[in-house]
Write a protein that holds these residues in place. Structure first.
Motif, PDB file in Angstrom:
ATOM      1  N   THR A 102      29.318 -11.536 -72.521  1.00  0.00           N
ATOM      2  CA  THR A 102      28.896 -11.750 -73.913  1.00  0.00           C
ATOM      3  C   THR A 102      28.223 -13.116 -74.071  1.00  0.00           C
ATOM      4  O   THR A 102      27.209 -13.251 -74.752  1.00  0.00           O
ATOM      5  CB  THR A 102      30.100 -11.646 -74.860  1.00  0.00           C
ATOM      6  OG1 THR A 102      30.723 -10.364 -74.700  1.00  0.00           O
ATOM      7  CG2 THR A 102      29.668 -11.819 -76.312  1.00  0.00           C
ATOM      8  N   ARG A 103      28.819 -14.134 -73.410  1.00  0.00           N
ATOM      9  CA  ARG A 103      28.210 -15.471 -73.470  1.00  0.00           C
ATOM     10  C   ARG A 103      26.846 -15.487 -72.792  1.00  0.00           C
ATOM     11  O   ARG A 103      25.910 -16.130 -73.263  1.00  0.00           O
ATOM     12  CB  ARG A 103      29.136 -16.494 -72.814  1.00  0.00           C
ATOM     13  CG  ARG A 103      30.386 -16.793 -73.636  1.00  0.00           C
ATOM     14  CD  ARG A 103      31.299 -17.761 -72.903  1.00  0.00           C
ATOM     15  NE  ARG A 103      30.636 -19.040 -72.677  1.00  0.00           N
ATOM     16  CZ  ARG A 103      31.160 -20.009 -71.919  1.00  0.00           C
ATOM     17  NH1 ARG A 103      32.320 -19.823 -71.293  1.00  0.00           N
ATOM     18  NH2 ARG A 103      30.510 -21.156 -71.778  1.00  0.00           N
ATOM     19  N   ALA A 104      26.744 -14.770 -71.691  1.00  0.00           N
ATOM     20  CA  ALA A 104      25.446 -14.674 -71.009  1.00  0.00           C
ATOM     21  C   ALA A 104      24.429 -13.959 -71.905  1.00  0.00           C
ATOM     22  O   ALA A 104      23.257 -14.324 -71.949  1.00  0.00           O
ATOM     23  CB  ALA A 104      25.594 -13.936 -69.692  1.00  0.00           C
ATOM     24  N   VAL A 145      20.722 -15.074 -73.361  1.00  0.00           N
ATOM     25  CA  VAL A 145      19.551 -14.193 -73.384  1.00  0.00           C
ATOM     26  C   VAL A 145      18.976 -14.131 -74.798  1.00  0.00           C
ATOM     27  O   VAL A 145      17.746 -14.150 -74.994  1.00  0.00           O
ATOM     28  CB  VAL A 145      19.924 -12.785 -72.891  1.00  0.00           C
ATOM     29  CG1 VAL A 145      18.758 -11.819 -73.107  1.00  0.00           C
ATOM     30  CG2 VAL A 145      20.308 -12.819 -71.424  1.00  0.00           C
ATOM     31  N   THR A 146      19.867 -14.072 -75.774  1.00  0.00           N
ATOM     32  CA  THR A 146      19.415 -14.071 -77.164  1.00  0.00           C
ATOM     33  C   THR A 146      18.639 -15.349 -77.475  1.00  0.00           C
ATOM     34  O   THR A 146      17.620 -15.320 -78.172  1.00  0.00           O
ATOM     35  CB  THR A 146      20.619 -13.952 -78.123  1.00  0.00           C
ATOM     36  OG1 THR A 146      21.311 -12.730 -77.854  1.00  0.00           O
ATOM     37  CG2 THR A 146      20.163 -13.955 -79.572  1.00  0.00           C
ATOM     38  N   ASP A 147      19.114 -16.482 -76.933  1.00  0.00           N
ATOM     39  CA  ASP A 147      18.389 -17.746 -77.123  1.00  0.00           C
ATOM     40  C   ASP A 147      16.996 -17.660 -76.509  1.00  0.00           C
ATOM     41  O   ASP A 147      16.009 -18.111 -77.089  1.00  0.00           O
ATOM     42  CB  ASP A 147      19.158 -18.910 -76.487  1.00  0.00           C
ATOM     43  CG  ASP A 147      20.427 -19.256 -77.260  1.00  0.00           C
ATOM     44  OD1 ASP A 147      20.562 -18.775 -78.402  1.00  0.00           O
ATOM     45  OD2 ASP A 147      21.262 -19.995 -76.718  1.00  0.00           O
ATOM     46  N   LEU A 148      16.930 -17.091 -75.305  1.00  0.00           N
ATOM     47  CA  LEU A 148      15.627 -16.942 -74.645  1.00  0.00           C
ATOM     48  C   LEU A 148      14.703 -16.043 -75.460  1.00  0.00           C
ATOM     49  O   LEU A 148      13.514 -16.320 -75.603  1.00  0.00           O
ATOM     50  CB  LEU A 148      15.807 -16.361 -73.243  1.00  0.00           C
ATOM     51  CG  LEU A 148      16.428 -17.286 -72.189  1.00  0.00           C
ATOM     52  CD1 LEU A 148      16.760 -16.500 -70.933  1.00  0.00           C
ATOM     53  CD2 LEU A 148      15.486 -18.434 -71.857  1.00  0.00           C
ATOM     54  N   LEU A 149      15.259 -14.984 -76.014  1.00  0.00           N
ATOM     55  CA  LEU A 149      14.456 -14.080 -76.832  1.00  0.00           C
ATOM     56  C   LEU A 149      14.061 -14.728 -78.150  1.00  0.00           C
ATOM     57  O   LEU A 149      13.007 -14.420 -78.713  1.00  0.00           O
ATOM     58  CB  LEU A 149      15.220 -12.777 -77.085  1.00  0.00           C
ATOM     59  CG  LEU A 149      15.358 -11.858 -75.868  1.00  0.00           C
ATOM     60  CD1 LEU A 149      16.329 -10.729 -76.161  1.00  0.00           C
ATOM     61  CD2 LEU A 149      14.010 -11.305 -75.460  1.00  0.00           C
TER      62      LEU A 149
END
Length: 558
Positions: free
Chosen positions: A231-233, A237-241
């Motif tokens: 979930t943290r990973a 990924v959400t930050d990258l998106l």
């Protein structure tokens, strides 16, 4: 008269028969009558550029020429000598006045010399000459005013050109920043897409295993930690998106105060307070704060990043204040290098009294991976980049000010007149069970197909798996399915949008859910407008999948 001197043996009455002293030469306007101009030059020596007044020599006709900026040579006929004291005294007065008003006096002196020859034989003639001189003075003054106005206009044009140039440089810098962020965003989006597919198993399989294990199993804790890590990973990924501006997080009505309180009540904030026990957190929130239309998950991440950065900037003890207020802009206004549109805004301020941000770093703080922290220990280097993109994705504006006394971030979000929705409660798994309905999963990733099939079977659904849009179309031509879970980006082959459009040709009421790790782009919105029932963000949990499927099946056909 105190200002008229003569080197002639028999000067006209009114002239002092003596040479002026150096002090007299330099103290004000004088008139010096000499036989030959060279005699005057010998007397003046190297003071010529500093003397102000008239050098007068006898001659056959009236003549004049400028020797220095305030020194004139006048030639006057011998028969005019009786009027010379009046002419010289009047000329010196005019020169003094002209000098005080920064006016040129050549025309006035010459005009007086010639007209005095004609008119000053009588009192009336003298007055006429003085009136003509006054007219010349007014004309000269008007000319100076005209030139001053021209200079003022030129200065204004230069100032406007300078402002335009500065604006151009700001826009150029913003364009360069946008292009750089776009390039990084493209890279981040590609990496994030691949990571999302990998994380589907890291998040999904522990979820399934936990459903089958007894409560007292020793495997539950390791599996929960695996799920938490996944979930943290997924959040990274959400930050990258978010950087790629492709994060699949829908906008909805929210309130900054409510979102802030939710973060302050979270385990993340409690952990932050434990690590920074010397920091005093102060709240000053406007109870009447207007609502905003935003991605709530992004805003929460934005708040977490700002508060975390503020706390970490305080070395031992200090304070961090969080304030909210409403602000109305009557017109578009310049805020630093940004323009905020007129309207009403919800404003959030996060201010600390930590060590501040050095000037050379301030211009780069919103760039990805530009961090003064130790990478991997106190962040990913994406925190402020996420803040920047979140604010601008939600049509807001951000200001930052920093000094050795601390840093202040101010965020402006445009208000919305929409009302807050009621919070949805999490539904237990047992209430999400299906009734053997047939669900088709269309995805080019085998791992995602496998995870989705296991989850759906756990929820008591029949599952059909298709690796491409072409095979899905071929199957559904001859077989009915209750619902399609359709991936939007499939390679190779046709996309999710093209697949759904083909299916609607012969199954116009086919229900479908769009599954993607990206935001709702134009293809996704097109599919939703064609009749797709919902949008499901990857990677998803069994609860999220179960609720989306149940809601889609309960909706009436088009």
């Amino acid at each position: 008269m105190g200002r008229l001197f003569s080197l002639l043996a028999n000067p006209p009455e009114g002239f002092s028969c003596s040479a002026p002293s150096k002090r007299q030469l330099l103290s004000g306007h004088i008139a010096l009558l000499v036989e030959d101009i060279e005699d005057a030059f010998v007397l003046l020596d190297n003071f010529r550029q500093r003397v102000q007044g008239l050098l007068i020599t006898p001659g056959d006709n009236f003549a004049h020429n400028e020797l220095a900026p305030q020194l004139w040579h006048i030639t006057t006929p011998t028969d005019f000598m009786p009027q010379l004291p009046h002419l010289a005294a009047c000329s010196l007065d005019i020169m003094k006045k002209a000098n005080q008003e920064n006016e040129k006096n050549a025309v006035m002196i010459a005009d007086m010399a010639y007209n005095s020859h004609i008119y000053t034989q009588t009192r009336e003639g003298y007055n006429t000459a003085m009136e003509r001189l006054q007219i010349k003075m007014e004309e000269a003054k008007h000319e100076i005013d005209r030139r001053k106005e021209a200079i003022a206009q030129l200065n204004h044009e230069i100032s406007e050109r300078k402002k335009a140039q500065e604006k151009h440089l700001r826009l150029e810098a913003r364009l360069h920043q946008a292009q750089k962020m776009e390039a990084i965003g493209l890279m981040a989006g590609g990496v994030a897409h691949d990571l999302n597919n990998i994380l589907a198993g890291v998040v999904g399989y522990p979820d399934l295993l936990l459903l089958t294990l007894p409560e007292d199993s020793s495997l539950r804790q390791p599996l929960q930690r695996i799920k938490q890590s996944g979930t943290r990973a997924a959040e990274v990924v959400t930050d990258l998106l978010t950087i790629a501006r492709s994060s699949a997080s829908p906008n909805e009505v929210g309130n900054l105060n409510t979102l802030l309180y939710q973060y302050l009540d979270s385990l993340e904030f409690k952990s932050l307070k434990g690590l920074h026990s010397g920091v005093k957190f102060e709240l000053d929130l406007d109870d009447a704060l207007v609502n905003i239309y935003c991605s709530k998950s992004h805003i929460k991440k934005c708040l977490m990043n700002l508060i975390t950065n503020g706390a970490e900037s305080i070395t031992k003890s200090g304070s961090l204040s969080i304030k909210s207020r409403n602000q109305n802009f009557q017109q578009d206004e310049q805020l630093g290098d940004q323009v905020i549109k007129k309207g009403r805004y919800a404003v959030l301020t996060v201010e600390d009294n930590g060590q501040g941000i050095a000037k050379e770093h301030l211009a780069h703080i919103f760039e990805p991976f530009y961090s003064r922290k130790k990478m991997g220990r106190s962040g990913t280097g994406l925190g402020l980049t996420v803040v920047w993109n979140t604010v601008h994705d939600n049509k807001g504006t951000i200001q930052v000010k920093s000094s050795s006394k601390g840093t202040c971030f101010t965020l402006y979000f445009p208000m919305t007149s929409r009302m807050l929705p009621q919070d949805a409660e999490k539904i237990p798994i047992k209430e999400l069970q299906g009734n053997k309905e047939t669900i088709m999963v269309v995805d080019d990733e085998e791992l995602l197909r496998d995870v989705s099939q296991t989850m759906l079977r756990q929820l008591d659904y029949e599952v059909v798996l298709m690796p491409s849009g072409e095979e899905a179309i071929k199957h559904i031509r001859h077989n009915d399915v209750d619902l399609i879970i359709l991936d939007m980006a499939m390679d190779p082959g046709i996309s999710g949008r093209q697949t759904y459009e083909e299916i609607l040709v012969f199954k116009p009421h086919q229900r479908a859910i769009i599954a993607s790790g990206y935001a709702e782009d134009k293809d996704t919105k097109k599919v939703l407008s064609l009749g797709a029932n919902a949008f499901l963000r990857k990677p998803y949990t069994i609860n999220a999948l179960g609720q989306a499927v149940r809601d889609a099946l309960q909706q009436c056909t088009r």
